[in-house]
Design a protein around this motif. Structure first.
Motif, mmCIF file in Angstrom:
data_model
loop_
_atom_site.group_PDB
_atom_site.id
_atom_site.type_symbol
_atom_site.label_atom_id
_atom_site.label_comp_id
_atom_site.label_asym_id
_atom_site.label_seq_id
_atom_site.Cartn_x
_atom_site.Cartn_y
_atom_site.Cartn_z
ATOM 1 N N ALA A 322 3.276 21.225 -38.175
ATOM 2 C CA ALA A 322 2.648 22.608 -37.917
ATOM 3 C C ALA A 322 1.801 22.686 -39.226
ATOM 4 O O ALA A 322 0.970 23.534 -39.017
ATOM 5 N N ALA A 323 2.286 22.439 -40.449
ATOM 6 C CA ALA A 323 1.565 22.487 -41.431
ATOM 7 C C ALA A 323 0.224 21.870 -41.590
ATOM 8 O O ALA A 323 -0.851 22.197 -42.026
ATOM 9 N N THR A 324 0.257 20.570 -41.108
ATOM 10 C CA THR A 324 -0.805 19.625 -40.856
ATOM 11 C C THR A 324 -1.997 20.173 -40.285
ATOM 12 O O THR A 324 -3.131 20.366 -40.597
ATOM 13 N N ASP A 325 -1.471 20.582 -38.867
ATOM 14 C CA ASP A 325 -2.520 21.429 -38.147
ATOM 15 C C ASP A 325 -3.037 22.802 -38.801
ATOM 16 O O ASP A 325 -4.275 22.931 -38.411
ATOM 17 N N THR A 326 -1.904 23.354 -39.203
ATOM 18 C CA THR A 326 -2.713 24.714 -40.165
ATOM 19 C C THR A 326 -3.720 24.554 -41.135
ATOM 20 O O THR A 326 -4.714 25.007 -41.323
ATOM 21 N N ALA A 327 -3.234 23.362 -42.073
ATOM 22 C CA ALA A 327 -4.219 23.033 -42.885
ATOM 23 C C ALA A 327 -5.783 22.464 -42.524
ATOM 24 O O ALA A 327 -6.823 22.854 -42.933
ATOM 25 N N LYS A 328 -5.657 21.709 -41.411
ATOM 26 C CA LYS A 328 -6.704 21.337 -40.772
ATOM 27 C C LYS A 328 -7.662 22.463 -40.121
ATOM 28 O O LYS A 328 -8.988 22.359 -40.228
ATOM 29 N N THR A 329 -7.036 23.476 -39.548
ATOM 30 C CA THR A 329 -7.399 24.544 -38.974
ATOM 31 C C THR A 329 -8.027 25.406 -39.928
ATOM 32 O O THR A 329 -9.267 26.027 -40.092
ATOM 33 N N LEU A 330 -7.517 25.390 -41.154
ATOM 34 C CA LEU A 330 -8.109 26.232 -42.436
ATOM 35 C C LEU A 330 -9.284 25.693 -42.887
ATOM 36 O O LEU A 330 -10.316 26.402 -42.967
ATOM 37 N N LYS A 331 -9.202 24.253 -42.899
ATOM 38 C CA LYS A 331 -10.634 23.736 -43.609
ATOM 39 C C LYS A 331 -11.653 23.859 -42.608
ATOM 40 O O LYS A 331 -12.768 23.891 -43.114
ATOM 41 N N SER A 332 -11.622 23.705 -41.459
ATOM 42 C CA SER A 332 -12.428 23.636 -40.190
ATOM 43 C C SER A 332 -13.144 25.134 -40.274
ATOM 44 O O SER A 332 -14.281 25.166 -40.185
ATOM 45 N N SER A 333 -12.262 26.232 -40.345
ATOM 46 C CA SER A 333 -12.994 27.585 -40.468
ATOM 47 C C SER A 333 -13.555 28.084 -41.771
ATOM 48 O O SER A 333 -14.540 28.520 -41.596
ATOM 49 N N LEU A 334 -13.170 27.491 -42.850
ATOM 50 C CA LEU A 334 -14.020 27.688 -43.811
ATOM 51 C C LEU A 334 -15.243 26.916 -44.209
ATOM 52 O O LEU A 334 -16.192 27.408 -44.425
ATOM 53 N N GLY A 425 -13.369 35.394 -35.136
ATOM 54 C CA GLY A 425 -14.054 35.332 -33.720
ATOM 55 C C GLY A 425 -13.499 34.300 -32.970
ATOM 56 O O GLY A 425 -12.436 33.519 -33.476
ATOM 57 N N LYS A 426 -13.992 33.676 -31.666
ATOM 58 C CA LYS A 426 -13.722 32.920 -30.868
ATOM 59 C C LYS A 426 -13.951 31.658 -31.586
ATOM 60 O O LYS A 426 -14.866 31.307 -32.296
ATOM 61 N N GLY A 427 -12.593 30.589 -31.551
ATOM 62 C CA GLY A 427 -13.062 29.488 -32.355
ATOM 63 C C GLY A 427 -12.864 29.307 -33.825
ATOM 64 O O GLY A 427 -12.927 28.314 -34.556
ATOM 65 N N GLY A 428 -12.515 30.486 -34.367
ATOM 66 C CA GLY A 428 -12.210 31.015 -35.738
ATOM 67 C C GLY A 428 -10.737 30.672 -36.055
ATOM 68 O O GLY A 428 -9.795 30.248 -35.193
ATOM 69 N N LEU A 429 -10.413 31.120 -37.352
ATOM 70 C CA LEU A 429 -9.038 30.696 -37.939
ATOM 71 C C LEU A 429 -8.010 31.588 -37.116
ATOM 72 O O LEU A 429 -6.892 30.730 -36.618
ATOM 73 N N HIS A 431 -8.004 32.623 -33.918
ATOM 74 C CA HIS A 431 -8.114 31.968 -32.632
ATOM 75 C C HIS A 431 -7.288 30.778 -32.339
ATOM 76 O O HIS A 431 -6.264 30.551 -31.608
ATOM 77 N N TYR A 432 -7.456 29.901 -33.455
ATOM 78 C CA TYR A 432 -6.803 28.559 -33.421
ATOM 79 C C TYR A 432 -5.377 28.742 -33.697
ATOM 80 O O TYR A 432 -4.349 28.054 -33.228
ATOM 81 N N LEU A 433 -5.153 29.442 -34.914
ATOM 82 C CA LEU A 433 -3.642 29.417 -35.373
ATOM 83 C C LEU A 433 -2.908 30.036 -34.156
ATOM 84 O O LEU A 433 -1.502 29.787 -34.068
ATOM 85 N N ASN A 434 -3.255 31.373 -33.182
ATOM 86 C CA ASN A 434 -2.445 31.788 -32.364
ATOM 87 C C ASN A 434 -2.206 30.829 -31.303
ATOM 88 O O ASN A 434 -1.424 30.894 -30.217
ATOM 89 N N GLY A 435 -3.318 29.930 -31.152
ATOM 90 C CA GLY A 435 -3.146 29.146 -29.818
ATOM 91 C C GLY A 435 -2.721 27.679 -30.485
ATOM 92 O O GLY A 435 -2.364 26.744 -29.339
ATOM 93 N N SER A 436 -2.219 27.442 -31.560
ATOM 94 C CA SER A 436 -1.882 26.061 -32.227
ATOM 95 C C SER A 436 -0.553 25.799 -31.303
ATOM 96 O O SER A 436 0.475 26.141 -31.375
ATOM 97 N N LYS A 437 -0.676 24.593 -30.680
ATOM 98 C CA LYS A 437 0.679 23.912 -30.072
ATOM 99 C C LYS A 437 1.533 23.502 -31.059
ATOM 100 O O LYS A 437 2.694 23.757 -30.685
ATOM 101 N N ALA A 438 1.229 23.189 -31.983
ATOM 102 C CA ALA A 438 2.069 22.803 -33.206
ATOM 103 C C ALA A 438 3.001 23.897 -33.600
ATOM 104 O O ALA A 438 4.065 23.936 -34.408
ATOM 105 N N LEU A 439 2.264 24.972 -33.949
ATOM 106 C CA LEU A 439 3.102 26.269 -34.477
ATOM 107 C C LEU A 439 3.917 26.597 -33.315
ATOM 108 O O LEU A 439 5.010 27.181 -33.707
ATOM 109 N N LYS A 440 3.301 26.663 -31.844
ATOM 110 C CA LYS A 440 4.359 27.208 -31.009
ATOM 111 C C LYS A 440 5.688 26.108 -30.603
ATOM 112 O O LYS A 440 6.404 26.308 -30.173
#
Length: 445
Positions: A322-334, A425-429, A431-440
């Motif tokens: 879950a942490a790895t997926d969140t870190a990846k999403t953060l970098k992509s959003s930035l 927005g769509k595809g942003g931080l 959006h991805y965190l709310n749909g993250s399979k790893a977090l779910k």
């Protein structure tokens, strides 16, 4: 000093060896090309010109047990170049956190050493201390040979000698540049020759974690850019057998969990809330170049049975994923906030990962400790609560770091609409965190 003197007496003269300044014994010292190109910006040349014999021997020992690749025939250490070393430490800030306790906790008994790789029938001292005999060379043109575990006593793992090096004692007194102390003799040079002992096969050093892949030789786990943290807890403290490649902690860690924990409980330490730590350290090597020295401490939980071990491995894996997926999403959003074409963005953005892992490290171990307590109490609701808290911590850390960095100078054109879209927005931080399979997947079982 007896072993040092024996080393100097028994090893071959290496008359044909290449003369080198003693500073070259230090792994992080600038090499010949670095000095020639005048690129020794951080670790300067000329800082160490001579050493006392004791510190020269210690520098040589450190090089031998960590030796990186050094050119044709200059062999790497028995554990490969830049291996991690892990030691079990007593609890911090207690009367037991002394040098004696730290060392004694990592000394194996004769019974425990039966699990070491090597040939116990080779009990001559020269099979333990290789400098007490002629070097087992490895030049293929001169009938050199590889050294497998069956060719040496198990304890040679502590005293391996892949490099052919002879220290040369000066005939005058001087001052050690490392400590500033006076000494009767100094060492300013040594001679080195290639094709020393070539350690091959399935050596497994008892103080080093390894990865194992079916059909291949074991590989020591190395330090990597970005440092050591809780994302490495699986594989350093408990086994990580989630994929094809298995990562196992050092034998000393497994020995503690299987035997020494009970010894300490029997000795009355359990009432003192004895929770040991793991100390991991090593060079991050890029062939011959030392990029960084990393070290870290992390808790070793006193896992009482196989069920606890399985449970804690399961939850740790879910939390790290879950942490790895969140870190990846953060970098992509930035990158979306900073650049018009995020996928083509260049540059080193590793600071984002480093800050994210640092911000979530303490909460990770707190949550893991709480999950262990809930497991012992068979409290399903408590496990659900702690996993939900971890999910919230990850999201909060991602939002905090996004807000901190999104408006800094990396923003190409000052387009703040782009920043808002990257977060909300769509595809942003969000959006991805709310749909993250790893977090779910952070649910109790």
């Amino acid at each position: 000093m007896k072993l040092v003197n024996r080393h100097l007496c028994r090893i071959s003269d290496l008359a044909a060896g290449e003369p080198k300044e003693v500073a070259a014994l230090f792994i992080e010292a600038p090499g010949g090309k670095t000095i020639k190109d005048n690129q020794d910006h951080f670790i300067k040349r000329g800082v160490i010109n001579q050493l006392c014999p004791v510190n020269a021997a210690l520098a040589l020992f450190t090089l031998q047990i960590n030796a990186p690749s050094g050119g044709v025939g200059h062999r790497v250490s028995l554990r490969g170049g830049g291996p991690l070393t892990t030691l079990v430490l007593p609890p911090a800030d207690t009367t037991f956190d002394t040098l004696w306790h730290r060392l004694w906790l990592n000394v194996f008994t004769q019974e425990e050493m039966q699990d070491f790789r090597g040939n116990t029938g080779l009990d001559e001292l020269s099979n333990i201390f290789p400098w007490m005999a002629e070097t087992r060379t490895s030049d293929p043109k001169k009938k050199g040979q590889e050294t497998f575990p069956q060719n040496a006593h198990p304890l040679q793992m502590y005293w391996s000698m892949p490099r052919r090096i002879r220290l040369e004692l000066d005939d005058h007194a001087g001052q050690c540049d490392l400590t500033g102390e006076s000494c009767e003799q100094t060492v300013s040079h040594f001679r080195a020759q290639n094709y020393g002992t070539n350690y091959s096969g399935n050596w497994v050093h008892p103080l080093t974690p390894y990865s194992f892949e079916p059909g291949k030789e074991s590989l020591s786990i190395k330090a990597q850019p970005g440092g050591l943290g809780y994302r490495h807890w699986l594989g350093l403290v408990v086994k990580d057998h989630t994929g094809k490649i298995h990562r196992d902690p050092a034998l000393i860690v497994e020995t503690y969990q299987e035997k020494r924990r009970e010894w300490l409980q029997d000795a009355g330490f359990e009432g003192l809330q004895w929770e040991p730590r793991l100390w991991s350290f090593g060079y991050d090597m890029d062939n011959m170049k030392a990029r960084c020295w990393y070290e870290s401490t992390m808790p070793i939980f006193n896992l009482q049975d196989e069920q606890e071990l399985d449970d804690i491995q399961h939850y740790a894996q879910l939390m790290v994923l879950a942490a790895t997926d969140t870190a990846k999403t953060l970098k992509s959003s930035l990158k979306m906030a900073w650049f018009k074409r995020p996928k083509d963005a260049k540059g080193d953005l590793s600071f984002i990962d480093s800050n994210f892992w640092a911000a979530t490290e303490i909460p990770f171990f707190d949550c893991l400790r709480n999950l262990l307590d809930a497991t012992r109490n068979d409290d399903f609701e408590a496990k659900e609560k702690h996993l939900a808290q971890w999910r919230s911590k990850l999201k909060a850390a991602a939002h905090d770091l996004f807000d901190r960095y999104a408006l800094n100078s990396l923003n190409e054109d000052g387009d703040y609409k782009k920043v808002i879209k990257a977060k909300h927005g769509k595809g942003g931080l969000e959006h991805y965190l709310n749909g993250s399979k790893a977090l779910k997947n952070l649910v109790a079982s």
